[in-house]
Design an enzyme around this catalytic site. Structure first.
Site, PDB file in Angstrom:
ATOM      1  N   ASN A  50      60.227  30.391  84.433  1.00 48.14           N
ATOM      2  CA  ASN A  50      59.438  30.607  83.173  1.00 48.14           C
ATOM      3  C   ASN A  50      60.228  31.027  82.316  1.00 48.14           C
ATOM      4  O   ASN A  50      59.774  32.548  82.424  1.00 48.14           O
ATOM      5  CB  ASN A  50      57.965  30.808  83.278  1.00 48.14           C
ATOM      6  CG  ASN A  50      56.899  31.592  82.128  1.00 48.14           C
ATOM      7  OD1 ASN A  50      57.476  30.361  80.642  1.00 48.14           O
ATOM      8  ND2 ASN A  50      55.968  31.901  82.544  1.00 48.14           N
ATOM      9  N   TRP A  51      60.549  30.627  81.361  1.00 46.30           N
ATOM     10  CA  TRP A  51      61.502  31.535  79.990  1.00 46.30           C
ATOM     11  C   TRP A  51      60.666  32.131  79.459  1.00 46.30           C
ATOM     12  O   TRP A  51      60.947  32.740  77.997  1.00 46.30           O
ATOM     13  CB  TRP A  51      62.818  30.591  80.155  1.00 46.30           C
ATOM     14  CG  TRP A  51      63.527  29.562  80.657  1.00 46.30           C
ATOM     15  CD1 TRP A  51      63.965  29.796  81.920  1.00 46.30           C
ATOM     16  CD2 TRP A  51      64.354  28.990  80.569  1.00 46.30           C
ATOM     17  NE1 TRP A  51      64.728  29.243  82.615  1.00 46.30           N
ATOM     18  CE2 TRP A  51      65.100  28.678  81.715  1.00 46.30           C
ATOM     19  CE3 TRP A  51      65.171  27.868  79.097  1.00 46.30           C
ATOM     20  CZ2 TRP A  51      66.176  28.008  81.769  1.00 46.30           C
ATOM     21  CZ3 TRP A  51      65.832  27.089  78.935  1.00 46.30           C
ATOM     22  CH2 TRP A  51      66.679  26.945  80.703  1.00 46.30           C
ATOM     23  N   LYS A  52      59.789  31.727  79.007  1.00 50.59           N
ATOM     24  CA  LYS A  52      58.518  32.253  78.891  1.00 50.59           C
ATOM     25  C   LYS A  52      59.261  32.141  76.573  1.00 50.59           C
ATOM     26  O   LYS A  52      60.401  31.435  77.085  1.00 50.59           O
ATOM     27  CB  LYS A  52      58.210  34.023  78.721  1.00 50.59           C
ATOM     28  CG  LYS A  52      57.860  33.773  79.914  1.00 50.59           C
ATOM     29  CD  LYS A  52      57.494  35.157  79.982  1.00 50.59           C
ATOM     30  CE  LYS A  52      56.514  35.167  81.395  1.00 50.59           C
ATOM     31  NZ  LYS A  52      56.323  35.839  82.184  1.00 50.59           N
TER      32      LYS A  52
ATOM     33  N   HIS B 189      48.395  30.836  82.611  1.00 51.12           N
ATOM     34  CA  HIS B 189      49.406  31.709  82.489  1.00 51.12           C
ATOM     35  C   HIS B 189      48.691  33.115  81.939  1.00 51.12           C
ATOM     36  O   HIS B 189      48.112  32.644  81.121  1.00 51.12           O
ATOM     37  CB  HIS B 189      50.519  31.871  82.052  1.00 51.12           C
ATOM     38  CG  HIS B 189      51.426  33.184  82.605  1.00 51.12           C
ATOM     39  ND1 HIS B 189      52.128  34.038  81.406  1.00 51.12           N
ATOM     40  CD2 HIS B 189      52.138  32.990  83.165  1.00 51.12           C
ATOM     41  CE1 HIS B 189      52.246  34.639  82.346  1.00 51.12           C
ATOM     42  NE2 HIS B 189      52.760  34.143  82.766  1.00 51.12           N
TER      43      HIS B 189
ATOM     44  N   GLU C  44      49.657  36.020  80.428  1.00 50.91           N
ATOM     45  CA  GLU C  44      49.944  36.227  79.517  1.00 50.91           C
ATOM     46  C   GLU C  44      48.649  35.448  78.046  1.00 50.91           C
ATOM     47  O   GLU C  44      48.222  35.630  77.066  1.00 50.91           O
ATOM     48  CB  GLU C  44      51.397  35.722  78.879  1.00 50.91           C
ATOM     49  CG  GLU C  44      51.717  37.217  79.591  1.00 50.91           C
ATOM     50  CD  GLU C  44      53.344  36.193  79.951  1.00 50.91           C
ATOM     51  OE1 GLU C  44      53.689  35.833  79.593  1.00 50.91           O
ATOM     52  OE2 GLU C  44      53.899  37.323  81.382  1.00 50.91           O
TER      53      GLU C  44
ATOM     54  N   GLU D  49      49.683  34.627  90.594  1.00 45.47           N
ATOM     55  CA  GLU D  49      50.547  35.592  89.992  1.00 45.47           C
ATOM     56  C   GLU D  49      49.219  36.552  89.821  1.00 45.47           C
ATOM     57  O   GLU D  49      48.960  36.725  89.026  1.00 45.47           O
ATOM     58  CB  GLU D  49      50.415  34.648  89.310  1.00 45.47           C
ATOM     59  CG  GLU D  49      51.860  33.653  88.934  1.00 45.47           C
ATOM     60  CD  GLU D  49      52.533  33.905  87.851  1.00 45.47           C
ATOM     61  OE1 GLU D  49      53.569  34.315  87.884  1.00 45.47           O
ATOM     62  OE2 GLU D  49      52.491  33.692  86.280  1.00 45.47           O
TER      63      GLU D  49
ATOM     64  N   GLY E 197      56.065  40.771  85.889  1.00 48.91           N
ATOM     65  CA  GLY E 197      56.621  41.769  84.755  1.00 48.91           C
ATOM     66  C   GLY E 197      57.261  43.000  84.692  1.00 48.91           C
ATOM     67  O   GLY E 197      57.460  43.676  83.745  1.00 48.91           O
TER      68      GLY E 197
ATOM     69  N   SER F  74      57.528  39.320  89.611  1.00 50.27           N
ATOM     70  CA  SER F  74      58.679  40.533  89.897  1.00 50.27           C
ATOM     71  C   SER F  74      59.023  39.995  90.896  1.00 50.27           C
ATOM     72  O   SER F  74      59.392  40.522  91.893  1.00 50.27           O
ATOM     73  CB  SER F  74      58.277  41.858  90.026  1.00 50.27           C
ATOM     74  OG  SER F  74      57.696  41.840  89.052  1.00 50.27           O
TER      75      SER F  74
ATOM     76  N   GLY G 257      59.695  34.905  86.360  1.00 52.49           N
ATOM     77  CA  GLY G 257      59.976  34.693  84.578  1.00 52.49           C
ATOM     78  C   GLY G 257      61.266  35.258  84.926  1.00 52.49           C
ATOM     79  O   GLY G 257      62.983  34.638  84.352  1.00 52.49           O
ATOM     80  N   GLY G 258      61.653  37.022  84.785  1.00 53.05           N
ATOM     81  CA  GLY G 258      63.071  37.672  84.478  1.00 53.05           C
ATOM     82  C   GLY G 258      63.877  37.213  84.709  1.00 53.05           C
ATOM     83  O   GLY G 258      64.966  36.893  84.119  1.00 53.05           O
TER      84      GLY G 258
HETATM   85  P1  PGA Z   1      58.087  38.042  86.180  1.00 53.61           P
HETATM   86  O1  PGA Z   1      57.280  36.722  85.111  1.00 53.61           O
HETATM   87  O2  PGA Z   1      58.471  37.012  86.924  1.00 53.61           O
HETATM   88  O3  PGA Z   1      58.712  38.153  84.636  1.00 53.61           O
HETATM   89  O4  PGA Z   1      57.183  39.007  86.823  1.00 53.61           O
HETATM   90  C1  PGA Z   1      56.647  35.629  86.236  1.00 53.61           C
HETATM   91  C2  PGA Z   1      55.561  34.556  85.074  1.00 53.61           C
HETATM   92  O5  PGA Z   1      54.990  35.480  84.313  1.00 53.61           O
HETATM   93  O6  PGA Z   1      55.698  33.899  85.326  1.00 53.61           O
END
Ligand code: PGA
Length: 261
Positions: A9-11, A100, A102, A172, A178, A218, A239-240
């Protein structure tokens, strides 16, 4: 047979040139993997909307799949700034993240709204990756499973079992996203066991066994081995660590090592 799904997930990261570099970097890095290595692994990247079309062109004829990070739950019309499942499908995406945390927090998306997206995606032949998870406060007040139940009850409401079978569920925990603090093996094991059991109870064993349960929060090249060794974990939403070729590829390699046999 269910495979193992590694989803990046590149956000809201990467302009078009960086997005292209990342795509090419991943494709080059996995080009030395054999068909046998990759036969049980699906690799998905979810770039920002403006970079999606180019990403699908680069991914064409490679093992990489491309998905969107969001959609609007209407087919077309006066919804300024929104993107429909039809539009996503037309450029070659087969997956779309929904729910998600966010978006639930920043854009105030409700379970009812997410349910509409899931339904329209299924009707458009796009696999929804439905994200669910509890906040730290909800965990600390022993409400984790109540929250997961409410999210699933509502987000899957009115969807027949054969369609539920097509959905990917990503657990999640909000506090792990994050933050660099992933859930422990025990916490993931418990949550995924509960999820499988929920699906089993509501839709039966055959359907439940088809559903991918991803862990996200994470997840990195450092904790991936222990996470992927958990029985009910069928992949990760990353994500990251999906923004760095070496880290993302290390996660793919862990999947090949642990689940690809
Ligand atoms: P993260 O994000 O790996 O940076 O914690 C995961 C996500 O939001 O899907």
């Amino acid at each position: 047979m269910r495979k193992f799904l590694i989803a990046g997930n590149w956000k809201m990261n990467n302009t078009i040139s960086v997005s292209e570099e990342l795509m090419t970097g991943i494709i080059n890095a996995i080009s030395n993997k054999s068909k046998e290595d990759l036969k049980n692994i699906k690799i998905l990247v979810c770039p920002a909307f403006v970079n999606l079309h180019k990403a699908t062109l680069i991914a064409d004829a490679t093992p990489i799949l491309v998905g969107a990070q969001n959609c609007y739950p209407e087919s077309k019309g006066a919804y300024t700034g929104e993107v429909s499942p039809d539009m996503i499908k037309a450029i070659g995406c087969d997956y779309c993240i929904v729910g998600h945390s966010e978006r639930r927090t920043i854009s105030n998306e409700s379970n009812e709204f997410i349910n509409k997206k899931v339904k329209l995606l299924l009707a458009t032949n796009i696999t929804p990756i439905l994200c669910i998870g509890e906040t730290l406060e909800q965990r600390q007040s022993n409400n984790t499973f109540n929250v997961l139940k409410e999210q699933l009850d509502c987000c899957l409401s009115g969807i027949v079992a054969e369609d539920v079978a097509k959905i990917v569920v990503a657990y999640e925990p909000v506090w792990a996203i994050g933050t660099g603090i992933a859930a422990t093996t025990k916490e993931i094991e418990e949550a995924h066991f509960w999820l499988r059991n929920y699906l089993n109870t509501n839709y039966g064993n055959a359907i439940s066994e088809q559903i991918y349960l991803l862990y996200g929060g994470s997840l990195t090249d450092k904790n991936v081995d222990e996470t992927f060794a958990i029985k009910n974990v069928n992949g990760g939403l990353i994500g990251g660590a999906s923004l760095i070729v070496d880290k993302f590829v290390s996660i793919i390699e862990a999947a090949i090592r642990i689940k690809g046999i």
